[in-house]
Design a protein around this motif. Structure first.
Motif, PDB file in Angstrom:
ATOM      1  N   CYS A 143     -13.059   3.428  -0.309  1.00 19.82           N
ATOM      2  CA  CYS A 143     -11.713   3.486   0.295  1.00 19.82           C
ATOM      3  C   CYS A 143     -11.270   4.952   0.434  1.00 19.82           C
ATOM      4  O   CYS A 143     -11.248   5.700  -0.549  1.00 19.82           O
ATOM      5  CB  CYS A 143     -10.728   2.705  -0.571  1.00 19.82           C
ATOM      6  SG  CYS A 143      -9.021   2.876  -0.015  1.00 19.82           S
ATOM      7  N   PRO A 200      -8.205  -5.023  -1.876  1.00 17.43           N
ATOM      8  CA  PRO A 200      -8.058  -6.241  -2.702  1.00 17.43           C
ATOM      9  C   PRO A 200      -6.741  -6.280  -3.483  1.00 17.43           C
ATOM     10  O   PRO A 200      -6.460  -7.255  -4.164  1.00 17.43           O
ATOM     11  CB  PRO A 200      -9.245  -6.153  -3.648  1.00 17.43           C
ATOM     12  CG  PRO A 200      -9.504  -4.683  -3.790  1.00 17.43           C
ATOM     13  CD  PRO A 200      -9.129  -4.047  -2.472  1.00 17.43           C
ATOM     14  N   LYS A 201      -5.976  -5.177  -3.421  1.00 15.68           N
ATOM     15  CA  LYS A 201      -4.707  -5.066  -4.147  1.00 15.68           C
ATOM     16  C   LYS A 201      -4.916  -5.156  -5.662  1.00 15.68           C
ATOM     17  O   LYS A 201      -4.034  -5.550  -6.415  1.00 15.68           O
ATOM     18  CB  LYS A 201      -3.683  -6.099  -3.672  1.00 15.68           C
ATOM     19  CG  LYS A 201      -3.308  -5.950  -2.191  1.00 15.68           C
ATOM     20  CD  LYS A 201      -2.125  -6.844  -1.834  1.00 15.68           C
ATOM     21  CE  LYS A 201      -1.612  -6.572  -0.427  1.00 15.68           C
ATOM     22  NZ  LYS A 201      -2.354  -7.211   0.624  1.00 15.68           N
ATOM     23  N   VAL A 222      -8.394   6.300   0.777  1.00 16.19           N
ATOM     24  CA  VAL A 222      -7.184   6.712   0.070  1.00 16.19           C
ATOM     25  C   VAL A 222      -7.261   6.427  -1.438  1.00 16.19           C
ATOM     26  O   VAL A 222      -6.248   6.515  -2.124  1.00 16.19           O
ATOM     27  CB  VAL A 222      -5.916   6.053   0.681  1.00 16.19           C
ATOM     28  CG1 VAL A 222      -5.681   6.543   2.096  1.00 16.19           C
ATOM     29  CG2 VAL A 222      -6.012   4.529   0.646  1.00 16.19           C
ATOM     30  N   ARG A 223      -8.463   6.129  -1.933  1.00 15.45           N
ATOM     31  CA  ARG A 223      -8.590   5.820  -3.361  1.00 15.45           C
ATOM     32  C   ARG A 223      -8.059   6.950  -4.254  1.00 15.45           C
ATOM     33  O   ARG A 223      -7.384   6.672  -5.251  1.00 15.45           O
ATOM     34  CB  ARG A 223     -10.038   5.484  -3.716  1.00 15.45           C
ATOM     35  CG  ARG A 223     -10.218   5.057  -5.178  1.00 15.45           C
ATOM     36  CD  ARG A 223     -11.680   4.864  -5.534  1.00 15.45           C
ATOM     37  NE  ARG A 223     -12.503   5.964  -5.082  1.00 15.45           N
ATOM     38  CZ  ARG A 223     -12.554   7.150  -5.671  1.00 15.45           C
ATOM     39  NH1 ARG A 223     -11.823   7.392  -6.730  1.00 15.45           N
ATOM     40  NH2 ARG A 223     -13.321   8.096  -5.180  1.00 15.45           N
ATOM     41  N   ASP A 251      -9.751  -5.667   3.143  1.00 14.19           N
ATOM     42  CA  ASP A 251     -10.355  -4.356   2.869  1.00 14.19           C
ATOM     43  C   ASP A 251      -9.760  -3.774   1.597  1.00 14.19           C
ATOM     44  O   ASP A 251     -10.414  -3.026   0.873  1.00 14.19           O
ATOM     45  CB  ASP A 251     -10.075  -3.373   4.022  1.00 14.19           C
ATOM     46  CG  ASP A 251     -10.893  -3.692   5.258  1.00 14.19           C
ATOM     47  OD1 ASP A 251     -11.745  -4.606   5.186  1.00 14.19           O
ATOM     48  OD2 ASP A 251     -10.669  -3.043   6.295  1.00 14.19           O
ATOM     49  N   LEU A 298      -3.550   2.581  -8.544  1.00 11.45           N
ATOM     50  CA  LEU A 298      -4.435   1.801  -9.399  1.00 11.45           C
ATOM     51  C   LEU A 298      -5.610   2.615  -9.929  1.00 11.45           C
ATOM     52  O   LEU A 298      -6.266   2.215 -10.896  1.00 11.45           O
ATOM     53  CB  LEU A 298      -4.966   0.567  -8.643  1.00 11.45           C
ATOM     54  CG  LEU A 298      -3.921  -0.407  -8.121  1.00 11.45           C
ATOM     55  CD1 LEU A 298      -4.599  -1.646  -7.547  1.00 11.45           C
ATOM     56  CD2 LEU A 298      -2.936  -0.804  -9.211  1.00 11.45           C
ATOM     57  N   TRP A 299      -5.913   3.742  -9.241  1.00 13.93           N
ATOM     58  CA  TRP A 299      -7.039   4.549  -9.659  1.00 13.93           C
ATOM     59  C   TRP A 299      -6.607   5.885 -10.255  1.00 13.93           C
ATOM     60  O   TRP A 299      -7.437   6.779 -10.437  1.00 13.93           O
ATOM     61  CB  TRP A 299      -7.979   4.780  -8.467  1.00 13.93           C
ATOM     62  CG  TRP A 299      -8.749   3.550  -8.135  1.00 13.93           C
ATOM     63  CD1 TRP A 299      -8.371   2.554  -7.283  1.00 13.93           C
ATOM     64  CD2 TRP A 299     -10.021   3.156  -8.659  1.00 13.93           C
ATOM     65  NE1 TRP A 299      -9.313   1.560  -7.245  1.00 13.93           N
ATOM     66  CE2 TRP A 299     -10.332   1.915  -8.082  1.00 13.93           C
ATOM     67  CE3 TRP A 299     -10.910   3.724  -9.571  1.00 13.93           C
ATOM     68  CZ2 TRP A 299     -11.513   1.232  -8.392  1.00 13.93           C
ATOM     69  CZ3 TRP A 299     -12.082   3.055  -9.871  1.00 13.93           C
ATOM     70  CH2 TRP A 299     -12.374   1.819  -9.282  1.00 13.93           C
ATOM     71  N   CYS A 349      -4.416   6.387  -4.729  1.00 21.35           N
ATOM     72  CA  CYS A 349      -3.970   5.036  -5.092  1.00 21.35           C
ATOM     73  C   CYS A 349      -3.556   4.981  -6.559  1.00 21.35           C
ATOM     74  O   CYS A 349      -4.295   5.409  -7.445  1.00 21.35           O
ATOM     75  CB  CYS A 349      -5.095   4.042  -4.813  1.00 21.35           C
ATOM     76  SG  CYS A 349      -4.673   2.351  -5.253  1.00 21.35           S
ATOM     77  N   ILE A 399       0.834  -1.200   0.000  1.00 20.71           N
ATOM     78  CA  ILE A 399       0.000   0.000   0.000  1.00 20.71           C
ATOM     79  C   ILE A 399       0.873   1.256   0.000  1.00 20.71           C
ATOM     80  O   ILE A 399       0.543   2.260  -0.640  1.00 20.71           O
ATOM     81  CB  ILE A 399      -1.023  -0.016   1.169  1.00 20.71           C
ATOM     82  CG1 ILE A 399      -2.184   0.924   0.873  1.00 20.71           C
ATOM     83  CG2 ILE A 399      -0.419   0.276   2.500  1.00 20.71           C
ATOM     84  CD1 ILE A 399      -3.421   0.673   1.730  1.00 20.71           C
TER      85      ILE A 399
HETATM   86  S1  SF4 Z   1      -8.295   2.119  -3.793  1.00 23.80           S
HETATM   87 FE1  SF4 Z   1      -6.244   1.201  -3.769  1.00 23.80          FE
HETATM   88  S2  SF4 Z   1      -5.659   1.196  -1.599  1.00 23.80           S
HETATM   89 FE2  SF4 Z   1      -7.890   1.527  -1.663  1.00 23.80          FE
HETATM   90  S3  SF4 Z   1      -8.775  -0.545  -1.505  1.00 23.80           S
HETATM   91 FE3  SF4 Z   1      -8.556  -0.114  -3.695  1.00 23.80          FE
HETATM   92  S4  SF4 Z   1      -6.570  -0.968  -4.295  1.00 23.80           S
HETATM   93 FE4  SF4 Z   1      -6.594  -0.793  -2.033  1.00 23.80          FE
END
Ligand code: SF4
Length: 295
Positions: A279, A268-269, A281-282, A266, A287-288, A285, A219
């Motif tokens: 989430c 999913p990676k 911290v989305r 919580d 990934l987003w 992140c 994370i």
């Molecule tokens: S947004 Fe990123 S840190 Fe948050 S739950 Fe999803 S993959 Fe994990």
């Protein structure tokens, strides 16, 4: 994987993650759950803590199972049993114990090392603060690692079992290791906020370093707290420095939350709208990056 930076709002997002986190739910799945109910004082917290941290390898169910098997070997407080004069009966009881690559004969030697150390010292904190004053946190950890190996007070204990010294790596000697288990032990001893014990009063919380397990590292990497893709002491310093900019007094308060966000599922990676939508911290992140939740 290119460089990634979180938003300027990361401190607020992490605070929100911390405030909303179900600590009680996740404590039940943490090695701390196996020692909090039986810790009586600073000495027992150190003994049980160092055993629990040493066994903190692999998934949390297996770790808690290993600690349960250990505590069940003898009726009565486990710290008393481990600090008692060594007996053939204790050696026989511990001999078959295994958790991953850690063996009962190594734990029996650790018990004797701790007994020898406490004959002349009140607390492992004494060793840590000497190193801390000389060279900072890593030097403090180095001092504790050497104490646990028996350096300087193992006379009469005989040679350690094979692999024993490797259980206690020092960041000064093995910088490729994040030294997670000893760093976790120091967090438990120093922080006095839930769920930690706070028995060590001479180490400022601002000096702590993050116990960088695989969940925290994943994370941290995906929030842009580090660019280092492998766990090492340099990565520990980098992630801690990023967290210290957010909370200079208690940077490691986020550790439990980040770790159990991964352990609990919580996080999913991977990008999963159902889980990632709420989430905190989305927006930070990786990934987003550049993606909106609502399609
Ligand atoms: S947004 Fe990123 S840190 Fe948050 S739950 Fe999803 S993959 Fe994990």
């Amino acid at each position: 994987m290119g460089r990634h930076r979180p938003t300027a709002e990361l401190p607020r997002h992490l605070d929100e993650l911390y405030r909303r986190f179900p600590f009680e739910r996740s404590l039940a799945d943490d090695p701390l759950a196996m020692i909090r109910p039986i810790v009586q004082d600073r000495r027992s917290a150190e003994v049980l803590g160092i055993v629990a941290a040493t066994l903190a390898i692999g998934n949390t169910t297996a770790i808690r199972g290993a600690l349960g098997r250990l505590w069940a070997l003898e009726p009565g407080p486990p710290a008393d049993w481990l600090l008692a004069p060594p007996t053939p009966a204790r050696r026989r009881a511990l001999a078959p114990f295994r958790h991953r690559w850690i063996r009962g004969d190594q734990l029996e030697y650790l018990a004797r090392v701790l007994r020898a150390y406490y004959a002349d010292h009140a607390s492992l904190e004494d060793a840590f603060v000497v190193g801390l004053a000389e060279g900072g946190f890593a030097a403090g950890l180095d001092r504790v690692a050497h104490v646990l190996r028996g350096d300087g007070h193992s006379r009469g204990l005989g040679p350690p079992p094979s692999g024993y010294a490797h259980l206690f790596p020092s960041p000064l000697e093995l910088p490729r290791s994040p030294c997670k288990r000893l760093t976790l032990f120091v967090r438990w001893m120093v922080r006095d906020r839930y769920p930690d014990f706070g028995y060590w009063s001479r180490v400022p919380t601002g000096e702590l370093r993050v116990p960088l397990d695989q969940h925290v590292h994943w994370i941290a990497l995906n929030l842009g707290l580090t660019d280092r893709r492998t766990r090492s002491w340099a990565a520990v310093e980098e992630v801690t420095a990023a967290l210290r900019r957010i909370d200079p007094v208690d940077p490691v308060r986020f550790d439990f939350v980040l770790c159990h966000t991964g352990i609990s599922g919580d996080c999913p990676k991977e990008r999963d709208l159902t889980v990632c939508g709420p989430c905190s911290v989305r927006p930070d992140c990786r990934l987003w990056r550049g993606r909106a939740v609502a399609a």
